[in-house]
Scaffold this motif. Structure first.
Motif, PDB file in Angstrom:
ATOM      1  N   VAL A  58     -21.937  54.791  69.377  1.00 50.87           N
ATOM      2  CA  VAL A  58     -22.398  53.417  69.517  1.00 50.87           C
ATOM      3  C   VAL A  58     -22.610  52.805  68.135  1.00 50.87           C
ATOM      4  O   VAL A  58     -22.928  53.503  67.180  1.00 50.87           O
ATOM      5  N   THR A  70     -27.648  43.650  68.791  1.00 51.66           N
ATOM      6  CA  THR A  70     -26.412  43.916  69.530  1.00 51.66           C
ATOM      7  C   THR A  70     -26.086  45.405  69.519  1.00 51.66           C
ATOM      8  O   THR A  70     -26.134  46.052  68.475  1.00 51.66           O
ATOM      9  N   LYS A  72     -23.016  48.107  70.907  1.00 52.98           N
ATOM     10  CA  LYS A  72     -21.700  48.217  71.531  1.00 52.98           C
ATOM     11  C   LYS A  72     -21.201  49.656  71.432  1.00 52.98           C
ATOM     12  O   LYS A  72     -21.523  50.376  70.487  1.00 52.98           O
ATOM     13  N   SER A  76     -15.917  55.666  73.819  1.00 46.46           N
ATOM     14  CA  SER A  76     -16.403  55.883  75.173  1.00 46.46           C
ATOM     15  C   SER A  76     -16.028  57.276  75.681  1.00 46.46           C
ATOM     16  O   SER A  76     -14.971  57.802  75.345  1.00 46.46           O
ATOM     17  N   ASP A  82     -21.819  56.043  78.706  1.00 46.93           N
ATOM     18  CA  ASP A  82     -21.861  54.872  77.813  1.00 46.93           C
ATOM     19  C   ASP A  82     -23.108  54.035  78.088  1.00 46.93           C
ATOM     20  O   ASP A  82     -23.830  53.650  77.160  1.00 46.93           O
ATOM     21  N   VAL A  86     -26.268  53.232  75.509  1.00 51.47           N
ATOM     22  CA  VAL A  86     -26.694  51.867  75.183  1.00 51.47           C
ATOM     23  C   VAL A  86     -28.163  51.674  75.553  1.00 51.47           C
ATOM     24  O   VAL A  86     -28.945  51.118  74.767  1.00 51.47           O
TER      25      VAL A  86
END
Length: 119
Positions: A58, A70, A72, A76, A82, A86
Motif C-alpha cells: 500500500v 489517501t 491506495k 494487490s 487489499d 487499507v
C-alpha cells in the motif's frame, strides 16, 4: 543559480512529496509500526478459508499534520486482503510528519502488509 540542481524542491504545503529531508516516522519507530500491524490486522475469514496469503503493498500519504490521508493499493493479492490492508493503514495513529528544511510537509509512504496463515 544557473546550473545548480536541487535534489529536493523547496517546501510546499500543497504538494505531496516522494522524497524529503526527513521521512515520516511512526510513533515508536519501524519496530512499533510492525507490532501495530501484527496486533491490528484481522485476517479476513474467507481469505483464510481459501488459504490466500501474501504481501499487499500500500501507498499512503502522511499529511503535514501526521495523519494518514489517501491510501491506495499498489500491489494487490486479493480484494479481501487489499481491503483489510487499507483498513488497518487508515486506523494508524499520527506519524511524526516528514520535513523539508525543517518544514512539515505531506509525503507518500509505501508499506508492505503481510498476510500469512499461521498453522
Amino acid at each position: 543559480m544557473v546550473g545548480e540542481v536541487a535534489d529536493i524542491p523547496p517546501a510546499d504545503k500543497n504538494f505531496v512529496y516522494r522524497s524529503v529531508d526527513e521521512m515520516p516516522v511512526f510513533p515508536g519507530g519501524e519496530e512499533a509500526m510492525m507490532r501495530y500491524l501484527a496486533e491490528n490486522v484481522r485476517y479476513p475469514e474467507q481469505a483464510a478459508k481459501d488459504s490466500i496469503q501474501g504481501r499487499v503493498i500500500v501507498q499512503f500519504v502522511v499529511k503535514d499534520d501526521g495523519t494518514v490521508g489517501t491510501v491506495k493499493v499498489v500491489r494487490s493479492i486479493n480484494s479481501l486482503l487489499d481491503a483489510e490492508a487499507v483498513r488497518v493503514v487508515k486506523s494508524m495513529p499520527k506519524f511524526v510528519p516528514g520535513k523539508i528544511n525543517g518544514i512539515e510537509v505531506s509525503v507518500w509512504y509505501t508499506l508492505p502488509v503481510k498476510f500469512k496463515i499461521e498453522k
